[in-house]
Design a protein around this motif. Structure first.
Motif, mmCIF file in Angstrom:
data_model
loop_
_atom_site.group_PDB
_atom_site.id
_atom_site.type_symbol
_atom_site.label_atom_id
_atom_site.label_comp_id
_atom_site.label_asym_id
_atom_site.label_seq_id
_atom_site.Cartn_x
_atom_site.Cartn_y
_atom_site.Cartn_z
ATOM 1 N N CYS A 1 14.950 62.304 42.848
ATOM 2 C CA CYS A 1 16.336 62.031 43.202
ATOM 3 C C CYS A 1 16.569 60.574 43.482
ATOM 4 O O CYS A 1 17.670 60.080 43.345
ATOM 5 N N CYS A 2 15.502 59.919 43.904
ATOM 6 C CA CYS A 2 15.644 58.564 44.403
ATOM 7 C C CYS A 2 14.634 57.641 43.725
ATOM 8 O O CYS A 2 13.517 58.051 43.456
ATOM 9 N N PRO A 3 15.027 56.389 43.493
ATOM 10 C CA PRO A 3 14.088 55.448 42.876
ATOM 11 C C PRO A 3 13.028 55.038 43.889
ATOM 12 O O PRO A 3 13.211 55.207 45.093
ATOM 13 N N PRO A 4 11.918 54.462 43.418
ATOM 14 C CA PRO A 4 10.967 53.897 44.379
ATOM 15 C C PRO A 4 11.690 52.904 45.285
ATOM 16 O O PRO A 4 12.601 52.191 44.840
ATOM 17 N N LEU A 5 11.299 52.849 46.521
ATOM 18 C CA LEU A 5 11.963 51.967 47.486
ATOM 19 C C LEU A 5 11.916 50.504 47.062
ATOM 20 O O LEU A 5 12.785 49.718 47.435
ATOM 21 N N THR A 6 10.910 50.146 46.273
ATOM 22 C CA THR A 6 10.756 48.752 45.847
ATOM 23 C C THR A 6 11.541 48.431 44.583
ATOM 24 O O THR A 6 11.598 47.277 44.170
ATOM 25 N N GLU A 7 12.155 49.432 43.953
ATOM 26 C CA GLU A 7 12.857 49.218 42.685
ATOM 27 C C GLU A 7 14.251 48.631 42.876
ATOM 28 O O GLU A 7 14.660 47.702 42.199
ATOM 29 N N ARG A 8 15.007 49.225 43.774
ATOM 30 C CA ARG A 8 16.367 48.772 44.048
ATOM 31 C C ARG A 8 16.819 49.380 45.359
ATOM 32 O O ARG A 8 16.183 50.288 45.884
ATOM 33 N N ALA B 1 24.022 55.425 49.002
ATOM 34 C CA ALA B 1 24.212 56.171 50.247
ATOM 35 C C ALA B 1 23.748 57.615 50.080
ATOM 36 O O ALA B 1 23.109 58.176 50.976
ATOM 37 N N GLU B 2 24.052 58.233 48.932
ATOM 38 C CA GLU B 2 23.644 59.619 48.685
ATOM 39 C C GLU B 2 22.124 59.750 48.597
ATOM 40 O O GLU B 2 21.544 60.673 49.159
ATOM 41 N N GLU B 3 21.484 58.820 47.902
ATOM 42 C CA GLU B 3 20.018 58.853 47.800
ATOM 43 C C GLU B 3 19.374 58.683 49.164
ATOM 44 O O GLU B 3 18.421 59.383 49.508
ATOM 45 N N ALA B 4 19.907 57.765 49.961
ATOM 46 C CA ALA B 4 19.370 57.532 51.304
ATOM 47 C C ALA B 4 19.549 58.761 52.187
ATOM 48 O O ALA B 4 18.658 59.105 52.971
ATOM 49 N N GLN B 5 20.684 59.439 52.050
ATOM 50 C CA GLN B 5 20.934 60.659 52.827
ATOM 51 C C GLN B 5 19.902 61.735 52.473
ATOM 52 O O GLN B 5 19.337 62.382 53.353
#
Length: 124
Positions: free
Chosen positions: A21-28, A32-36
């Motif tokens: 659902c979410c990219p690697p934290l180091t990618e970009r 807000a939805e991904e962080a949630q």
């Protein structure tokens, strides 16, 4: 009773299987939805009992565990059920009732999505 939405850590990615659902934290920077979504997952794993239960299911032979096999974590059975429910609501576990017992499973794609989220970029 809560109308909590069950979160999905993975989304269909066509013939290639699943995509996190979410990219690697180091990618970009996350949306807000991904962080949630990611924060609910980490919040669910932030409790030591939940983390032990998740680990017990993930490491159990055959990739699934009966609640009867993992409930010895130092809390009462109703508390174990509560924690398992929270892990399910966070999208970390699935379950199936078989007779009297409930069996829990961590989908391999969930572990892959969690791993990818925390992946460091390849060395240049």
């Amino acid at each position: 009773m809560s109308n909590a939405k069950v979160l999905t850590l993975i989304e269909p990615a066509g013939a290639q299987g699943v995509a996190p659902c979410c990219p690697p934290l180091t990618e970009r920077t996350m949306t807000a939805e991904e962080a949630q979504t990611a924060s609910r997952m980490f919040k669910a794993l932030g409790d030591p009992v939940r983390l032990r239960l998740f680990s017990a299911v993930a490491s159990h032979e055959g990739g699934e565990a009966c609640v009867c096999d993992i409930s010895d974590v130092g809390v009462s059975q109703p508390t174990v059920s509560h924690h398992l429910k929270k892990l399910k609501e966070a999208g970390l576990l699935t379950s199936e009732r078989r007779g009297t017992w409930v069996y829990y499973r961590v989908e391999p794609s969930v572990l892959a999505a969690m791993g990818q989220l925390l992946t460091l970029p390849a060395a240049a």
